[in-house]
Design a protein around this motif. Structure first.
Motif, PDB file in Angstrom:
ATOM      1  N   ARG A 142       0.743  -1.220  -0.183  1.00 25.78           N
ATOM      2  CA  ARG A 142       0.038  -0.151  -0.016  1.00 25.78           C
ATOM      3  C   ARG A 142       0.850   1.310   0.091  1.00 25.78           C
ATOM      4  O   ARG A 142       0.725   2.230  -0.726  1.00 25.78           O
ATOM      5  CB  ARG A 142      -0.777  -0.057   1.271  1.00 25.78           C
ATOM      6  CG  ARG A 142      -2.084  -1.044   1.170  1.00 25.78           C
ATOM      7  CD  ARG A 142      -3.027  -1.113   2.491  1.00 25.78           C
ATOM      8  NE  ARG A 142      -3.778  -2.107   2.362  1.00 25.78           N
ATOM      9  CZ  ARG A 142      -4.511  -2.406   3.225  1.00 25.78           C
ATOM     10  NH1 ARG A 142      -4.381  -2.040   4.431  1.00 25.78           N
ATOM     11  NH2 ARG A 142      -5.631  -3.343   3.033  1.00 25.78           N
ATOM     12  N   ILE A 143       1.962   1.171   0.669  1.00 18.19           N
ATOM     13  CA  ILE A 143       2.879   2.394   0.815  1.00 18.19           C
ATOM     14  C   ILE A 143       3.557   2.529  -0.599  1.00 18.19           C
ATOM     15  O   ILE A 143       3.499   3.740  -1.277  1.00 18.19           O
ATOM     16  CB  ILE A 143       3.898   2.176   1.801  1.00 18.19           C
ATOM     17  CG1 ILE A 143       3.501   2.246   3.203  1.00 18.19           C
ATOM     18  CG2 ILE A 143       4.954   3.253   1.744  1.00 18.19           C
ATOM     19  CD1 ILE A 143       4.225   1.932   4.380  1.00 18.19           C
ATOM     20  N   LEU A 144       4.013   1.542  -1.295  1.00 13.12           N
ATOM     21  CA  LEU A 144       4.563   1.586  -2.508  1.00 13.12           C
ATOM     22  C   LEU A 144       3.478   2.106  -3.724  1.00 13.12           C
ATOM     23  O   LEU A 144       3.816   2.830  -4.482  1.00 13.12           O
ATOM     24  CB  LEU A 144       5.105   0.402  -2.991  1.00 13.12           C
ATOM     25  CG  LEU A 144       6.440  -0.085  -2.410  1.00 13.12           C
ATOM     26  CD1 LEU A 144       6.746  -1.585  -2.662  1.00 13.12           C
ATOM     27  CD2 LEU A 144       7.423   0.772  -2.527  1.00 13.12           C
ATOM     28  N   LEU A 145       2.077   1.891  -3.413  1.00 18.58           N
ATOM     29  CA  LEU A 145       0.997   2.160  -4.329  1.00 18.58           C
ATOM     30  C   LEU A 145       0.889   3.633  -4.061  1.00 18.58           C
ATOM     31  O   LEU A 145       0.557   4.347  -4.945  1.00 18.58           O
ATOM     32  CB  LEU A 145      -0.132   1.471  -4.295  1.00 18.58           C
ATOM     33  CG  LEU A 145      -0.195  -0.018  -4.692  1.00 18.58           C
ATOM     34  CD1 LEU A 145      -1.188  -0.732  -4.408  1.00 18.58           C
ATOM     35  CD2 LEU A 145       0.093   0.017  -6.102  1.00 18.58           C
ATOM     36  N   PHE A 146       1.070   4.197  -2.936  1.00 21.67           N
ATOM     37  CA  PHE A 146       0.849   5.633  -2.707  1.00 21.67           C
ATOM     38  C   PHE A 146       2.295   6.347  -3.108  1.00 21.67           C
ATOM     39  O   PHE A 146       2.110   7.567  -3.729  1.00 21.67           O
ATOM     40  CB  PHE A 146       0.716   5.818  -1.227  1.00 21.67           C
ATOM     41  CG  PHE A 146       0.597   7.350  -1.037  1.00 21.67           C
ATOM     42  CD1 PHE A 146      -0.642   8.066  -1.333  1.00 21.67           C
ATOM     43  CD2 PHE A 146       1.395   7.941  -0.194  1.00 21.67           C
ATOM     44  CE1 PHE A 146      -0.744   9.270  -0.958  1.00 21.67           C
ATOM     45  CE2 PHE A 146       1.349   9.551   0.274  1.00 21.67           C
ATOM     46  CZ  PHE A 146       0.434   9.959  -0.369  1.00 21.67           C
ATOM     47  N   ILE A 154       4.898   5.794  -5.076  1.00 21.32           N
ATOM     48  CA  ILE A 154       5.563   5.672  -6.483  1.00 21.32           C
ATOM     49  C   ILE A 154       4.650   6.615  -7.490  1.00 21.32           C
ATOM     50  O   ILE A 154       5.361   7.415  -8.038  1.00 21.32           O
ATOM     51  CB  ILE A 154       5.447   4.300  -7.288  1.00 21.32           C
ATOM     52  CG1 ILE A 154       6.556   3.347  -6.440  1.00 21.32           C
ATOM     53  CG2 ILE A 154       5.530   4.451  -8.606  1.00 21.32           C
ATOM     54  CD1 ILE A 154       6.341   2.030  -6.859  1.00 21.32           C
ATOM     55  N   PRO A 155       3.421   6.860  -7.492  1.00 26.62           N
ATOM     56  CA  PRO A 155       2.782   7.714  -8.149  1.00 26.62           C
ATOM     57  C   PRO A 155       3.144   9.208  -7.572  1.00 26.62           C
ATOM     58  O   PRO A 155       3.163   9.973  -8.472  1.00 26.62           O
ATOM     59  CB  PRO A 155       1.247   7.591  -7.972  1.00 26.62           C
ATOM     60  CG  PRO A 155       0.989   5.934  -7.512  1.00 26.62           C
ATOM     61  CD  PRO A 155       2.425   5.695  -6.739  1.00 26.62           C
ATOM     62  N   MET A 156       3.226   9.420  -6.470  1.00 28.64           N
ATOM     63  CA  MET A 156       3.763  10.764  -5.809  1.00 28.64           C
ATOM     64  C   MET A 156       5.046  11.088  -6.234  1.00 28.64           C
ATOM     65  O   MET A 156       5.292  12.240  -6.601  1.00 28.64           O
ATOM     66  CB  MET A 156       3.628  10.840  -4.313  1.00 28.64           C
ATOM     67  CG  MET A 156       2.358  10.508  -3.659  1.00 28.64           C
ATOM     68  SD  MET A 156       1.085  11.555  -4.412  1.00 28.64           S
ATOM     69  CE  MET A 156       1.374  13.012  -3.257  1.00 28.64           C
ATOM     70  N   MET A 157       5.939  10.139  -6.358  1.00 30.66           N
ATOM     71  CA  MET A 157       7.494  10.413  -6.897  1.00 30.66           C
ATOM     72  C   MET A 157       7.240  10.860  -8.465  1.00 30.66           C
ATOM     73  O   MET A 157       7.924  11.742  -9.134  1.00 30.66           O
ATOM     74  CB  MET A 157       8.409   9.294  -6.708  1.00 30.66           C
ATOM     75  CG  MET A 157       8.481   9.041  -5.252  1.00 30.66           C
ATOM     76  SD  MET A 157       9.628   7.393  -4.829  1.00 30.66           S
ATOM     77  CE  MET A 157      10.995   7.563  -5.891  1.00 30.66           C
ATOM     78  N   VAL A 158       6.290  10.058  -9.219  1.00 31.80           N
ATOM     79  CA  VAL A 158       6.291  10.413 -10.567  1.00 31.80           C
ATOM     80  C   VAL A 158       5.814  11.838 -10.706  1.00 31.80           C
ATOM     81  O   VAL A 158       5.870  12.717 -11.684  1.00 31.80           O
ATOM     82  CB  VAL A 158       5.331   9.463 -11.374  1.00 31.80           C
ATOM     83  CG1 VAL A 158       4.887  10.023 -12.650  1.00 31.80           C
ATOM     84  CG2 VAL A 158       5.914   8.143 -11.350  1.00 31.80           C
ATOM     85  N   LEU A 159       4.656  12.119  -9.963  1.00 31.11           N
ATOM     86  CA  LEU A 159       4.086  13.506 -10.015  1.00 31.11           C
ATOM     87  C   LEU A 159       4.869  14.525  -9.602  1.00 31.11           C
ATOM     88  O   LEU A 159       5.372  15.620 -10.364  1.00 31.11           O
ATOM     89  CB  LEU A 159       2.787  13.593  -9.137  1.00 31.11           C
ATOM     90  CG  LEU A 159       1.685  12.913  -9.520  1.00 31.11           C
ATOM     91  CD1 LEU A 159       0.444  12.908  -8.520  1.00 31.11           C
ATOM     92  CD2 LEU A 159       1.221  13.300 -11.062  1.00 31.11           C
ATOM     93  N   ALA A 160       5.674  14.369  -8.670  1.00 31.63           N
ATOM     94  CA  ALA A 160       6.993  15.197  -8.256  1.00 31.63           C
ATOM     95  C   ALA A 160       7.871  15.426  -9.413  1.00 31.63           C
ATOM     96  O   ALA A 160       8.571  16.624  -9.653  1.00 31.63           O
ATOM     97  CB  ALA A 160       7.552  14.758  -7.015  1.00 31.63           C
ATOM     98  N   ALA A 161       8.165  14.596 -10.046  1.00 28.48           N
ATOM     99  CA  ALA A 161       9.403  14.512 -11.088  1.00 28.48           C
ATOM    100  C   ALA A 161       8.420  15.390 -12.034  1.00 28.48           C
ATOM    101  O   ALA A 161       9.426  16.448 -12.856  1.00 28.48           O
ATOM    102  CB  ALA A 161       9.601  13.159 -11.697  1.00 28.48           C
ATOM    103  N   CYS A 162       7.453  15.293 -12.583  1.00 29.68           N
ATOM    104  CA  CYS A 162       6.742  16.097 -13.521  1.00 29.68           C
ATOM    105  C   CYS A 162       6.676  17.437 -13.234  1.00 29.68           C
ATOM    106  O   CYS A 162       6.636  18.488 -14.059  1.00 29.68           O
ATOM    107  CB  CYS A 162       5.371  15.319 -13.958  1.00 29.68           C
ATOM    108  SG  CYS A 162       5.485  13.817 -14.489  1.00 29.68           S
ATOM    109  N   ALA A 163       6.269  17.656 -11.947  1.00 23.30           N
ATOM    110  CA  ALA A 163       6.188  19.059 -11.395  1.00 23.30           C
ATOM    111  C   ALA A 163       7.465  19.864 -11.449  1.00 23.30           C
ATOM    112  O   ALA A 163       7.364  21.194 -11.572  1.00 23.30           O
ATOM    113  CB  ALA A 163       5.529  19.124 -10.231  1.00 23.30           C
TER     114      ALA A 163
END
Length: 94
Positions: free
Chosen positions: A19-23, A25-34
């Protein structure tokens, strides 16, 4: 009985990690895009090279005359002289 309890404990740890990884990993991807660098644009006419050079000369002159802040008249005269000298050094004529 203790094996069943430890097995259940391992399963819940694996689920919580998942569950932690599911939360995370997407946050890391969004941070990289931002974090991509944004460029400033202006809706007016494009700036000419002469405008850019003038702005640069004014900026340098203002920095060079900052110590004359108490005497505004002397500062503005010196700033104008520095801007003229800078523009002439860049090949411009009045």
């Amino acid at each position: 009985m203790s094996d069943a309890v430890s097995g259940s404990s391992n399963t819940s740890k694996n689920l919580s990690r998942g569950r932690i990884l599911l939360f995370v990993i997407p946050m890391m991807v969004l941070a990289a895009c931002a974090s991509s660098e944004k460029k400033w644009v202006h809706s007016e006419d494009p700036v000419t090279p002469a405008d850019k050079d003038m702005a640069q000369c004014k900026y340098q002159a203002a920095g060079s005359t900052a110590a004359l802040a108490t005497n505004a008249s002397a500062r503005s005269k010196e700033e104008a002289n520095l801007v003229n000298a800078c523009m002439q050094a860049k090949g411009y004529k009045q």
